[in-house]
Design a protein around this motif. Structure first.
Motif, mmCIF file in Angstrom:
data_model
loop_
_atom_site.group_PDB
_atom_site.id
_atom_site.type_symbol
_atom_site.label_atom_id
_atom_site.label_comp_id
_atom_site.label_asym_id
_atom_site.label_seq_id
_atom_site.Cartn_x
_atom_site.Cartn_y
_atom_site.Cartn_z
ATOM 1 N N ARG A 146 55.686 -86.346 80.334
ATOM 2 C CA ARG A 146 56.785 -85.613 79.694
ATOM 3 C C ARG A 146 56.196 -84.725 78.585
ATOM 4 N NH1 ARG A 146 60.759 -90.665 78.399
ATOM 5 N NH2 ARG A 146 61.078 -91.436 80.506
ATOM 6 N N PRO A 147 56.898 -83.644 78.229
ATOM 7 C CA PRO A 147 56.281 -82.666 77.320
ATOM 8 C C PRO A 147 56.538 -82.835 75.815
ATOM 9 C CG PRO A 147 58.277 -81.740 78.285
ATOM 10 C CD PRO A 147 58.127 -83.128 78.850
ATOM 11 N N THR A 148 57.656 -83.443 75.447
ATOM 12 C CA THR A 148 58.099 -83.334 74.056
ATOM 13 C C THR A 148 57.675 -84.529 73.204
ATOM 14 O OG1 THR A 148 60.006 -82.124 74.868
ATOM 15 C CG2 THR A 148 60.150 -82.938 72.601
ATOM 16 N N VAL A 149 57.302 -84.228 71.980
ATOM 17 C CA VAL A 149 57.035 -85.309 71.016
ATOM 18 C C VAL A 149 58.127 -85.269 69.956
ATOM 19 C CG1 VAL A 149 55.473 -86.147 69.220
ATOM 20 C CG2 VAL A 149 54.565 -85.368 71.422
ATOM 21 N N LEU A 150 58.701 -86.427 69.687
ATOM 22 C CA LEU A 150 59.777 -86.531 68.706
ATOM 23 C C LEU A 150 59.214 -87.136 67.427
ATOM 24 C CD1 LEU A 150 62.824 -86.273 68.170
ATOM 25 C CD2 LEU A 150 63.145 -88.494 69.273
ATOM 26 N N LYS A 151 59.554 -86.511 66.311
ATOM 27 C CA LYS A 151 59.099 -87.049 65.028
ATOM 28 C C LYS A 151 60.244 -87.056 64.026
ATOM 29 C CE LYS A 151 56.301 -84.730 62.347
ATOM 30 N NZ LYS A 151 56.997 -84.299 61.120
ATOM 31 N N LEU A 152 60.011 -87.655 62.880
ATOM 32 C CA LEU A 152 61.065 -87.787 61.872
ATOM 33 C C LEU A 152 60.838 -86.818 60.708
ATOM 34 C CD1 LEU A 152 61.463 -91.692 61.663
ATOM 35 C CD2 LEU A 152 62.518 -90.075 63.260
ATOM 36 N N GLU A 153 61.932 -86.308 60.175
ATOM 37 C CA GLU A 153 61.853 -85.394 59.039
ATOM 38 C C GLU A 153 61.086 -86.034 57.889
ATOM 39 O OE1 GLU A 153 66.021 -82.913 59.722
ATOM 40 O OE2 GLU A 153 65.886 -84.355 58.085
ATOM 41 N N GLY A 154 60.162 -85.262 57.333
ATOM 42 C CA GLY A 154 59.438 -85.716 56.140
ATOM 43 C C GLY A 154 58.240 -86.601 56.434
ATOM 44 N N HIS A 155 58.003 -86.934 57.690
ATOM 45 C CA HIS A 155 56.870 -87.813 58.017
ATOM 46 C C HIS A 155 55.620 -86.963 58.235
ATOM 47 C CE1 HIS A 155 58.970 -91.822 58.917
ATOM 48 N NE2 HIS A 155 59.753 -91.060 58.186
ATOM 49 N N PHE A 156 54.522 -87.407 57.643
ATOM 50 C CA PHE A 156 53.266 -86.652 57.689
ATOM 51 C C PHE A 156 52.289 -87.312 58.656
ATOM 52 C CE2 PHE A 156 48.959 -85.783 55.815
ATOM 53 C CZ PHE A 156 48.931 -84.433 56.112
ATOM 54 N N HIS A 157 51.717 -86.497 59.522
ATOM 55 C CA HIS A 157 50.777 -87.049 60.501
ATOM 56 C C HIS A 157 49.492 -86.220 60.570
ATOM 57 C CE1 HIS A 157 54.039 -89.671 61.669
ATOM 58 N NE2 HIS A 157 54.810 -88.637 61.917
ATOM 59 N N GLY A 158 49.097 -85.631 59.430
ATOM 60 C CA GLY A 158 47.890 -84.826 59.428
ATOM 61 C C GLY A 158 48.224 -83.366 59.697
ATOM 62 N N TRP A 159 47.196 -82.564 59.851
ATOM 63 C CA TRP A 159 47.417 -81.119 59.849
ATOM 64 C C TRP A 159 47.234 -80.454 61.209
ATOM 65 C CZ3 TRP A 159 43.045 -78.214 60.907
ATOM 66 C CH2 TRP A 159 41.812 -78.867 60.768
ATOM 67 N N ASN A 160 47.225 -81.242 62.297
ATOM 68 C CA ASN A 160 47.117 -80.573 63.602
ATOM 69 C C ASN A 160 48.373 -79.754 63.895
ATOM 70 O OD1 ASN A 160 48.984 -82.203 65.368
ATOM 71 N ND2 ASN A 160 47.567 -83.862 64.806
ATOM 72 N N ASP A 161 48.231 -78.761 64.786
ATOM 73 C CA ASP A 161 49.321 -77.799 65.040
ATOM 74 C C ASP A 161 50.644 -78.470 65.389
ATOM 75 O OD1 ASP A 161 47.794 -75.621 64.529
ATOM 76 O OD2 ASP A 161 47.863 -74.761 66.547
ATOM 77 N N TYR A 162 50.604 -79.550 66.130
ATOM 78 C CA TYR A 162 51.849 -80.141 66.629
ATOM 79 C C TYR A 162 52.683 -80.809 65.544
ATOM 80 C CZ TYR A 162 49.946 -79.438 71.284
ATOM 81 O OH TYR A 162 49.453 -78.869 72.410
ATOM 82 N N LEU A 163 52.012 -81.562 64.710
ATOM 83 C CA LEU A 163 52.787 -82.543 63.933
ATOM 84 C C LEU A 163 53.161 -82.106 62.525
ATOM 85 C CD1 LEU A 163 51.019 -85.681 65.384
ATOM 86 C CD2 LEU A 163 53.374 -84.953 65.797
ATOM 87 N N LEU A 164 52.840 -80.853 62.177
ATOM 88 C CA LEU A 164 53.265 -80.376 60.854
ATOM 89 C C LEU A 164 54.753 -80.043 60.822
ATOM 90 C CD1 LEU A 164 50.411 -78.102 59.476
ATOM 91 C CD2 LEU A 164 51.267 -80.244 58.523
ATOM 92 N N LYS A 165 55.322 -79.812 62.005
ATOM 93 C CA LYS A 165 56.734 -79.404 62.043
ATOM 94 C C LYS A 165 57.625 -80.465 61.373
ATOM 95 C CE LYS A 165 60.280 -77.856 65.297
ATOM 96 N NZ LYS A 165 60.559 -77.600 66.717
ATOM 97 N N GLY A 166 58.554 -79.977 60.549
ATOM 98 C CA GLY A 166 59.526 -80.884 59.938
ATOM 99 C C GLY A 166 58.960 -81.789 58.859
ATOM 100 N N GLU A 167 57.751 -81.473 58.385
ATOM 101 C CA GLU A 167 57.140 -82.380 57.406
ATOM 102 C C GLU A 167 57.635 -82.094 55.983
ATOM 103 O OE1 GLU A 167 54.614 -83.857 54.425
ATOM 104 O OE2 GLU A 167 54.006 -81.871 55.082
ATOM 105 N N LYS A 168 57.790 -80.806 55.690
ATOM 106 C CA LYS A 168 58.245 -80.426 54.331
ATOM 107 C C LYS A 168 59.610 -79.765 54.422
ATOM 108 C CE LYS A 168 54.031 -79.342 51.736
ATOM 109 N NZ LYS A 168 53.793 -80.728 51.495
ATOM 110 N N PRO A 169 60.450 -79.929 53.409
ATOM 111 C CA PRO A 169 61.708 -79.183 53.398
ATOM 112 C C PRO A 169 61.428 -77.672 53.375
ATOM 113 C CG PRO A 169 61.693 -80.906 51.725
ATOM 114 C CD PRO A 169 60.298 -80.800 52.250
#
Ligand SMILES: Cc1ncc(COP(=O)(O)O)c(C=O)c1O
Length: 459
Positions: A146-169
């Motif tokens: 499956r293609p999509t990764v779901l994450k939570l607002e404000g959660h930090f997972h490092g600086w790779n392209d995928y996981l910065l989304k939704g990390e900061k207001p």
């Protein structure tokens, strides 16, 4: 006897006492963008530059001693230069720093991770936390197809392209400089306090993985609501989604087996870094054998070319790092380690809250396990002058921004003048800190509040 009037401000004193750091910063800015090598070290008017460290302390280039609550960005559970970790590294240094091949230390290291972390049937080492989360979502996408990764607002997972989304207001922002929209479109983000929205997003059927910080976003800055982890576990199972706990901070800190052990909720995959490598550069992805097997070469026709997840990395499990990590984990297996660090942090949080209440200063200190955060300038209804896990009635956005107010900035400088270094507006305790360090820090905190009041910072 009348007290001498305060003639200099915190800002002026800081520039004076840390003049060597200012000079180093000017020099650094010529060759390093902004003069810092990690965005988290940004600090106005300039950050400190450190010359050496030992135990719970660091000394800057001017010789100022600082009680260190940065603790290697959370990687130094045993403080600076723990003798056993150091000895293990020193013994390995003369035997070779890079074999370009497998070795027993990496096997021992994986065995220690597997022994401690409940979800860790198998382990693959990486170079950092950012690489760990990148690898974990690749494995999950491949496993589920499956293609999509779901994450939570404000959660930090490092600086790779995928996981910065939704990390900061603002969390709903769908763009980030340098990250293609197409990449951002493969990541879905939901609020961290709404299980209904989480389930609704999972019903769409495209989600490969749900990744989250089990402490709540940014090491308990935004605490999770009661029961969230178990509910997330149940929903991930219901919708066939790989549940990833990012334990880069919480691993071996929240308990010997991390937050998953402390809360009794086992994810499918776990991402690790920092303490796992004993303060050296390294990380790991651990998890269920069936999922981790996506990384293994197999004899099945077509598997290696089409199904196997690719993973390289020159420095994965290099021998000196493996030695540090293995020794560190053997020490971290003793739960009295985490209990001692937790007690120190609770003492600090309580001391800070008591100091604010005694002075009538608006603010609160909170956190759990061996971490703490502090916010000046706002009030919460549950400020009792004691310990606090959850600041009530504060939005996730406000908590994520809590370090950025002018009062917090002045507090940080004021504490530096007292010989205390916070990590942003909080920090982490280690085995090397003593109750004396904590009590001195609390006294320093009170003096800085008084000085800030005298400077008119609270009007
Ligand atoms: C929860 C979490 N995940 C991932 C990372 C990224 O780790 P690294 O800085 O080793 O890339 C961090 C770093 O602080 C983190 O706190």
């Amino acid at each position: 006897m009348a007290q001498a009037p305060v003639t200099t401000t915190i800002d002026q004193d800081f520039a004076d006492r840390f003049a060597g750091s200012l000079a180093m910063h000017e020099r650094a800015r010529q060759v390093i963008p902004g003069g810092i090598t990690h965005d988290g070290r940004f600090m106005k008017p300039f950050p400190p530059y450190i010359a050496n460290a030992q135990g719970a302390y660091k000394w800057d280039v001017d010789g100022n001693r600082l009680i260190d609550y940065v603790m290697g960005h959370g990687s130094l559970l045993f403080g600076h230069n723990d003798p056993e970790i150091l000895a293990a590294m020193q013994a390995q240094l003369t035997r070779g720093t890079h074999y370009g091949a497998g070795h027993e230390l990496e096997v021992q290291w994986a065995e220690e991770v597997s022994r401690l972390v409940p979800s860790a049937e198998q382990v693959k080492f990486t170079g950092s936390g950012t690489e760990s989360t990148l690898l974990a979502i690749r494995v999950a996408r491949s496993y589920t197809e499956r293609p999509t990764v779901l994450k939570l607002e404000g959660h930090f997972h490092g600086w790779n392209d995928y996981l910065l989304k939704g990390e900061k207001p603002p969390f709903e922002s769908t763009s980030s400089p340098g990250i293609p929209r197409e990449v951002m479109a493969t990541i879905a983000v939901v609020p961290s306090d709404d299980l209904g929205m989480l389930e609704e997003r999972l019903t769409q059927g495209d989600v490969a993985a749900l990744i989250l910080e089990p402490s709540g976003g940014s090491w308990a800055t935004v605490p999770l609501i009661e029961g969230y982890l178990q509910a997330a576990r149940d929903l991930a199972t219901k919708y066939g989604v790989v549940l990833i706990f990012d334990e880069v901070i919480t691993g071996f800190r929240w308990a010997p087996g991390g937050a998953q052990q402390r809360y009794g909720v086992t994810p499918d995959l776990t991402t690790l870094a920092k303490i796992v490598a004993g303060g050296m550069p390294g990380g790991a992805v651990a998890g269920k054998r069936e999922i981790m097997e996506m990384l293994a070469f197999k004899d099945e026709p077509g598997w290696n070319a089409k199904r196997k997840v690719r993973h390289q990395g020159t420095y994965n499990a290099s021998p000196v790092v493996s030695a540090a990590g293995t020794t560190c984990l053997r020490k971290a297996a003793d739960p009295s380690v985490q209990a001692a660090c937790d007690d120190l942090a609770a003492r600090l949080r309580s001391g800070f809250n008591a100091a604010m209440v005694e002075r009538g200063v608006a603010g609160y200190a909170w956190g759990e396990s061996s971490v703490f955060h502090v916010k000046l300038g706002d009030t919460v209804p549950n400020q009792s002058g004691g310990d606090m896990r959850v600041p009530e009635g504060v939005s996730a956005e406000a908590l994520k921004e809590s370090a950025h107010g002018p009062q917090n900035a002045l507090l940080r400088l004021g504490l530096m003048l007292e010989g205390v270094e916070l990590f942003s507006s909080g920090g982490m305790t280690s085995v090397a800190h003593t109750t004396d360090d904590i009590d001195q820090t609390v006294e320093s905190f009170g003096r800085v509040l008084d000085r800030m009041a005298a400077e008119g910072a609270f009007v």
